[in-house]
Design a protein around this motif. Structure first.
Motif, short mmCIF file in Angstrom:
data_model
loop_
_atom_site.label_atom_id
_atom_site.label_comp_id
_atom_site.label_asym_id
_atom_site.label_seq_id
_atom_site.Cartn_x
_atom_site.Cartn_y
_atom_site.Cartn_z
N ASP A 90 36.48 39.26 42.56
CA ASP A 90 36.16 38.81 41.21
C ASP A 90 35.10 39.69 40.54
N GLY B 124 36.37 43.95 33.14
CA GLY B 124 37.25 43.09 32.33
C GLY B 124 38.31 42.50 33.25
N THR B 125 38.89 43.38 34.09
CA THR B 125 39.77 42.88 35.15
C THR B 125 38.92 42.17 36.19
N VAL B 126 37.78 42.76 36.51
CA VAL B 126 36.77 42.13 37.37
C VAL B 126 35.43 42.27 36.66
N GLY B 127 34.44 41.54 37.13
CA GLY B 127 33.08 41.75 36.65
C GLY B 127 32.46 42.96 37.34
#
Lengths: 445, 445
Positions: free
Chosen positions: B216, B235-238
């Protein structure tokens, strides 16, 4: 005119569910190379030429002429006049909403926005100092999507955090000002405002011009130009998240009137054709009832076309095996807004791990949260609730670690640091620690 | 070999100060188009081909061959064996540092990482639920800059936050493993580890492969490829912040032994030729003494060349009119590390608003904070302390707003929301609120 909406009907029991579900959820922001290029040029130009460039772009894009940026300033008395000039009903609604939003964010500040420290057994002080940002910029869209509620939701947390200066920018195409937006700025404690917008306004706040001061962080929604500009100035200033299309997920056990749920789905869909409204429910008859309510209520809606397109393209009514499975699916989606339209909302809430905001029980329509319940309506979209949070007081504060090692503390810590620093090949680090060991030297008293 | 370091000598009383000061401070990360292009291709390839692509890049860039990614996994017992195999001194130092870091971050969690809620006079519940991220990825550089302390500083806050799975990636060029890094992973509670690195490791964690699970959020430092990859998967991950060169600013009133201050300036400069070490002091004779200490101590340092280059190019010894002016300048710089080498550190601390970490008093060398005092050593650089914070437990948690409106609450809130929604032209929002007004409908009991 298409006044029939046909959200996809899916069932988790179907063999093709995973595939259909993935297709519905799929959304990706496409970068538009032409926009990116134009934004890059505008940023560079405003950075180099300041006010002059800002005035030219404002003339070109908003048809608004001025001889100096000071002419584009909205004075505090103009904001107050806008508030005073509203119909009593709107004035009272705005003030009531602002009061509730302020109270919620004050509670949020008490719950985690205060400095703290402690001393360990050696007398060494450790802590964290929490301070407000000095100056923030709030972007408010003009034209069609001019939302006074966004002014409240962005400015009030900044004000509660203790930010000394809150600068607002709002484009006013052809000089058309939205009195509700100006009134909201008054209520929310905006300290300066300018009628500029687009990438040029973001550049002005990120780099500063002769008239517009450089800010520390920029928040607030905007179109593709604004989003691109924010992404590009990130690092020079802080930014909030870049939002994708809005989403609602309703988890229903069948106890809420189907009309209410249909209208809650509409209230997301009416934002935007890309918005997403999903219902999860273990009761097929109830899903039918919601679908009938959708068909019956849709023609009444002024924004019926947008709602129909959003539901057709991205909406879904999903039959689950049970409520537990619905909760598990909700966690996979990690929606921006999650309504628990259930008789037992507190039974399901602990199972819900990823969402921007959870609306519990039949009485809690998402729209109450959007305007006035108190919590922020700026929420993580597109599954980013897995790792990010609602806009809050914490976004307008930053933390600084505090360390005061005592003479005694320096003895124990110095030995540990020395061993680890030498293990990493950083001898100056080791020597700095070793010099503080007793016998090595002592400070001039 | 140049063993003389000549940091710039500036004085705030000089006419040319502002200009010279701006020149010293200036630093900007240049984007390397070739790196950007290669990273884009690597991300797309790993996203499309998963494990197969990851294996190819690991072979090509790290000279490490494997038939499957599972061969690149480091098992928990290998991490433990690395820890058990260390010399007692290193083992104890690592455990002691981890214990202190854990205690500090536990205090941080208590101070702001807990859920809260309250009910208002209408019985409406408002609150915020704080939950850990499900799974995070920690990038650990291999080769020269392999820092076990970074493993502790990234993994422990995640563990304290309650993250269930902590995945570590660390490149091992030609298969060379760093036992201190593996031992630190054991101490810090890493749950899975893989000997992969570079943009390909970031891609694997951001998108997931057959072997490496999608995370995540990704934190941890890396080279230009890693930084570019992190920026692209955001954006896909933090992600955590993208760090610039390290900085120290020492604010001295002349009471700390000049050798200590000189060594503290070295301990930043030895990291990197781009690192920045600055002294602010109102006492010209003391500045001379520090300069003499620099000249005397430099030849002893194993990393003397890096230190000399860093001090020559980016270092500065600045004479200020008084300590108040020094504090004001410190706020303009907003340094990553700020040492208050003063007899009265608590007199100056309240004046210091922008810094990653503040080290109070002569005994608190920055190196103690780097390794073991307790607070995190991942800090905002390049002036971003104006708007961002040290890495902390809060970076591994996210918040979800909770709203439960009572029937009575829905009456008052519904009227407010209805007025504001109609003011914004969002009629479905208004209708959803109005439907909950008494007399309009009632939920199936």
């Amino acid at each position: 005119m298409n006044l029939v909406a046909s959200p996809a009907r899916l069932s988790t029991a179907s063999n093709t569910f995973e595939q259909e579900f993935a297709l519905r959820l799929h959304w990706s922001a496409e970068e538009d190379a032409a926009i990116e290029q134009r934004v890059e040029a505008i940023l560079a130009d405003v950075r180099a030429r300041g006010d002059a460039a800002l005035l030219e772009y404002t003339q070109r894009f908003d048809g608004l002429h001025a001889y100096g940026v000071h002419e584009l300033a909205l004075q505090p008395d103009e904001l107050k006049a806008a508030f005073d000039g509203l119909p009593a009903e709107q004035r009272e609604a705005l003030a009531a909403a602002a009061g509730r939003i302020r109270r919620y964010h004050e509670a949020q500040k008490r719950a985690g926005g205060e400095s703290w420290s402690f001393r360990d057994e050696d007398g060494t002080l450790l802590g964290q100092k929490v301070t407000p940002l000095d100056r923030v910029g709030i972007y408010v869209p003009g034209g069609k999507a001019a939302y006074p509620s966004s002014v409240l939701m962005n400015a009030i947390p900044a004000q509660v955090a203790g930010v000394a200066e809150i600068v607002m920018v709002v484009p006013t195409p052809q000089g058309a000002r939205n009195p509700l937006v100006l009134a909201a700025a008054h209520v929310a404690g905006v300290t300066r405002a300018y009628t500029v917008g687009g990438a040029q306004a973001i550049a002005a706040m990120a780099y500063g011009t002769a008239t517009i001061p450089k800010v520390d962080k920029i928040t607030g929604p905007g179109n593709a130009y604004v989003a691109s500009a924010k992404r590009r100035v990130f690092g020079t200033v802080g930014i909030d998240m870049i939002a994708g299309p809005s989403e609602i997920l309703v988890l229903a056990d069948g106890s809420t009137p189907p009309d209410w749920v249909a209208m809650d789905l509409f209230s997301q869909a009416e934002h935007d054709e890309l918005a997403q409204s999903i219902l999860l429910c273990p009761d097929a008859a109830y899903i039918d009832a919601v679908q009938q309510a959708i068909e019956r209520l849709l023609p009444e809606m002024p924004r019926a076309e947008i709602i129909a397109k959003s539901l057709d393209d991205r909406g879904a009514l999903i039959l689950t095996r049970d409520m537990e499975e619905a909760c598990a699916l909700a966690n996979r989606i990690a929606p921006e807004h999650l309504e628990v339209a259930s008789r037992e909302p507190h039974r399901w809430e602990p199972l819900l791990r990823h969402a921007g905001a959870i609306f519990l029980g039949a009485w809690t329509s998402e729209s109450l949260g959007d305007y006035c319940a108190g919590p922020n309506h700026v929420l993580p979209t597109s599954g980013t609730a897995r790792f990010s949070s609602p806009l809050g007081v914490y976004d307008f504060q930053k933390r600084t670690s505090l360390i005061e090692v005592s003479e005694q503390g320096a003895q124990g810590l110095g030995r540990i640091a020395s061993v680890l620093a030498r293990g990493e090949g950083l001898q100056a680090h080791a020597r700095a620690a070793e010099m503080r060991l007793r016998g090595d030297a002592a400070p001039a008293a």
